[in-house]
Design a protein around this motif. Structure first.
Motif, mmCIF file in Angstrom:
data_model
loop_
_atom_site.group_PDB
_atom_site.id
_atom_site.type_symbol
_atom_site.label_atom_id
_atom_site.label_comp_id
_atom_site.label_asym_id
_atom_site.label_seq_id
_atom_site.Cartn_x
_atom_site.Cartn_y
_atom_site.Cartn_z
ATOM 1 N N ARG A 143 0.832 -1.200 0.000
ATOM 2 C CA ARG A 143 0.000 0.000 0.000
ATOM 3 C C ARG A 143 0.876 1.263 0.000
ATOM 4 O O ARG A 143 0.597 2.230 -0.706
ATOM 5 N N VAL A 144 1.951 1.254 0.796
ATOM 6 C CA VAL A 144 2.858 2.406 0.839
ATOM 7 C C VAL A 144 3.466 2.630 -0.539
ATOM 8 O O VAL A 144 3.531 3.763 -1.033
ATOM 9 N N ARG A 145 3.894 1.539 -1.200
ATOM 10 C CA ARG A 145 4.467 1.638 -2.551
ATOM 11 C C ARG A 145 3.434 2.212 -3.518
ATOM 12 O O ARG A 145 3.724 3.102 -4.313
ATOM 13 N N TRP A 146 2.195 1.705 -3.450
ATOM 14 C CA TRP A 146 1.127 2.160 -4.334
ATOM 15 C C TRP A 146 0.855 3.651 -4.104
ATOM 16 O O TRP A 146 0.695 4.414 -5.065
ATOM 17 N N GLU A 147 0.800 4.086 -2.827
ATOM 18 C CA GLU A 147 0.566 5.500 -2.509
ATOM 19 C C GLU A 147 1.684 6.369 -3.091
ATOM 20 O O GLU A 147 1.430 7.449 -3.622
ATOM 21 N N HIS A 148 2.935 5.908 -2.979
ATOM 22 C CA HIS A 148 4.067 6.666 -3.513
ATOM 23 C C HIS A 148 3.949 6.806 -5.032
ATOM 24 O O HIS A 148 4.123 7.900 -5.581
ATOM 25 N N ILE A 149 3.634 5.722 -5.702
ATOM 26 C CA ILE A 149 3.474 5.759 -7.159
ATOM 27 C C ILE A 149 2.348 6.720 -7.542
ATOM 28 O O ILE A 149 2.499 7.533 -8.463
ATOM 29 N N GLN A 150 1.232 6.673 -6.820
ATOM 30 C CA GLN A 150 0.108 7.562 -7.111
ATOM 31 C C GLN A 150 0.499 9.027 -6.913
ATOM 32 O O GLN A 150 0.117 9.894 -7.693
ATOM 33 N N ARG A 151 1.268 9.304 -5.875
ATOM 34 C CA ARG A 151 1.690 10.684 -5.598
ATOM 35 C C ARG A 151 2.576 11.207 -6.726
ATOM 36 O O ARG A 151 2.378 12.320 -7.216
ATOM 37 N N ILE A 152 3.540 10.395 -7.169
ATOM 38 C CA ILE A 152 4.429 10.816 -8.255
ATOM 39 C C ILE A 152 3.622 10.982 -9.548
ATOM 40 O O ILE A 152 3.821 11.941 -10.300
ATOM 41 N N TYR A 153 2.682 10.085 -9.793
ATOM 42 C CA TYR A 153 1.823 10.141 -10.973
ATOM 43 C C TYR A 153 1.037 11.458 -10.996
ATOM 44 O O TYR A 153 0.946 12.139 -12.027
ATOM 45 N N GLU A 154 0.490 11.850 -9.848
ATOM 46 C CA GLU A 154 -0.241 13.117 -9.751
ATOM 47 C C GLU A 154 0.690 14.302 -9.935
ATOM 48 O O GLU A 154 0.347 15.286 -10.580
ATOM 49 N N VAL A 160 2.050 9.200 -17.828
ATOM 50 C CA VAL A 160 2.609 7.886 -17.535
ATOM 51 C C VAL A 160 4.097 7.810 -17.890
ATOM 52 O O VAL A 160 4.908 7.302 -17.117
ATOM 53 N N SER A 161 4.469 8.326 -19.039
ATOM 54 C CA SER A 161 5.866 8.254 -19.468
ATOM 55 C C SER A 161 6.785 9.011 -18.514
ATOM 56 O O SER A 161 7.849 8.503 -18.119
ATOM 57 N N GLU A 162 6.388 10.219 -18.130
ATOM 58 C CA GLU A 162 7.204 11.009 -17.204
ATOM 59 C C GLU A 162 7.274 10.349 -15.830
ATOM 60 O O GLU A 162 8.326 10.306 -15.196
ATOM 61 N N THR A 163 6.151 9.808 -15.356
ATOM 62 C CA THR A 163 6.130 9.123 -14.063
ATOM 63 C C THR A 163 7.054 7.917 -14.087
ATOM 64 O O THR A 163 7.834 7.703 -13.156
ATOM 65 N N ALA A 164 6.983 7.128 -15.159
ATOM 66 C CA ALA A 164 7.844 5.949 -15.283
ATOM 67 C C ALA A 164 9.316 6.351 -15.284
ATOM 68 O O ALA A 164 10.152 5.705 -14.641
ATOM 69 N N ARG A 165 9.638 7.419 -15.977
ATOM 70 C CA ARG A 165 11.023 7.886 -16.011
ATOM 71 C C ARG A 165 11.500 8.284 -14.616
ATOM 72 O O ARG A 165 12.577 7.894 -14.187
ATOM 73 N N ARG A 166 10.671 9.032 -13.894
ATOM 74 C CA ARG A 166 11.068 9.486 -12.556
ATOM 75 C C ARG A 166 11.164 8.334 -11.560
ATOM 76 O O ARG A 166 11.955 8.401 -10.626
ATOM 77 N N LEU A 167 10.360 7.322 -11.748
ATOM 78 C CA LEU A 167 10.402 6.168 -10.845
ATOM 79 C C LEU A 167 11.415 5.112 -11.301
ATOM 80 O O LEU A 167 11.553 4.083 -10.641
ATOM 81 N N ARG A 172 5.311 0.196 -19.350
ATOM 82 C CA ARG A 172 4.251 -0.834 -19.344
ATOM 83 C C ARG A 172 4.026 -1.399 -17.941
ATOM 84 O O ARG A 172 2.895 -1.682 -17.558
ATOM 85 N N THR A 173 5.108 -1.539 -17.187
ATOM 86 C CA THR A 173 4.968 -2.012 -15.808
ATOM 87 C C THR A 173 4.151 -1.012 -14.999
ATOM 88 O O THR A 173 3.248 -1.390 -14.239
ATOM 89 N N LEU A 174 4.456 0.269 -15.170
ATOM 90 C CA LEU A 174 3.705 1.307 -14.472
ATOM 91 C C LEU A 174 2.234 1.282 -14.888
ATOM 92 O O LEU A 174 1.348 1.397 -14.034
#
Length: 184
Positions: A143-154, A160-167, A172-174
């Motif tokens: 859940r913590v990982r999912w919340e972090h991904i959602q925060r970066i996505y927002e 999606v492409s920029e979020t994937a790059r930053r993470l 496709r995994t993202l």
């Protein structure tokens, strides 16, 4: 079951709750009133600041991310008006940097949503310097990982492409992660 500190030790029981999730705001307001607080509920930074300008409360529960701004502005204004006020910050996007910022701005604690009323009361009334007990049901690592991904996505404006790059993650995994429901 954790022992909840006594509200009877406080003459002023005024509580400001600033939260833009209306159902959660209503539930928390009712729960805090049943525990002896005199609650004022606001659903925006603007309303919260206006209320503090009229009468600064003894306690505050403030959401970090609100529709019209940052809840830390409310905490900061409250501490300027009433330095002895006790405020806690609630958020669904918890991380260490924002927790440190909240405490530096004057919050006495920082809780992840969903927080129940007993946790909120315990955090508001905890003796300064005393650590509150860890939550009974903390968020899972997934859940913590999912919340972090959602925060970066927002933060990347749902790109999606920029979020994937930053993470440092394959796009496709993202996309697969974003398509799934939030873990418990």
């Amino acid at each position: 079951m954790t022992a909840i500190p006594e509200l009877n030790n406080y003459a002023d029981r005024s509580l400001l709750i600033v939260e833009d999730d209306k159902p959660f705001l209503d539930r928390l307001s009712r729960a805090m009133e049943s525990r002896g607080f005199s609650v004022t509920a606001c659903d925006s930074v603007t309303d919260g600041l206006a209320h503090i300008g009229k009468a600064a409360p003894a306690f505050a529960v403030v959401d970090m991310r609100l529709g019209d701004g940052n809840g830390l502005d409310v905490v900061s204004a409250l501490k300027r008006q009433r330095p002895d006020a006790r405020a806690i910050v609630l958020t669904g996007y918890g991380n260490i940097a924002t927790a440190v910022t909240a405490v530096k701005m004057g919050a006495v604690d920082y809780l992840s949503k969903p927080a129940d009323a007993d946790d909120v009361v315990a955090a508001l009334l905890a003796i300064t310097g005393e650590k509150s007990e860890p939550p009974q049901n903390p968020m899972s690592a997934d859940r913590v990982r999912w919340e972090h991904i959602q925060r970066i996505y927002e933060m990347c404006n749902r790109n999606v492409s920029e979020t994937a790059r930053r993470l440092n993650m394959h796009r496709r995994t993202l996309q697969r992660i974003l398509a799934k429901r939030a873990p418990k």
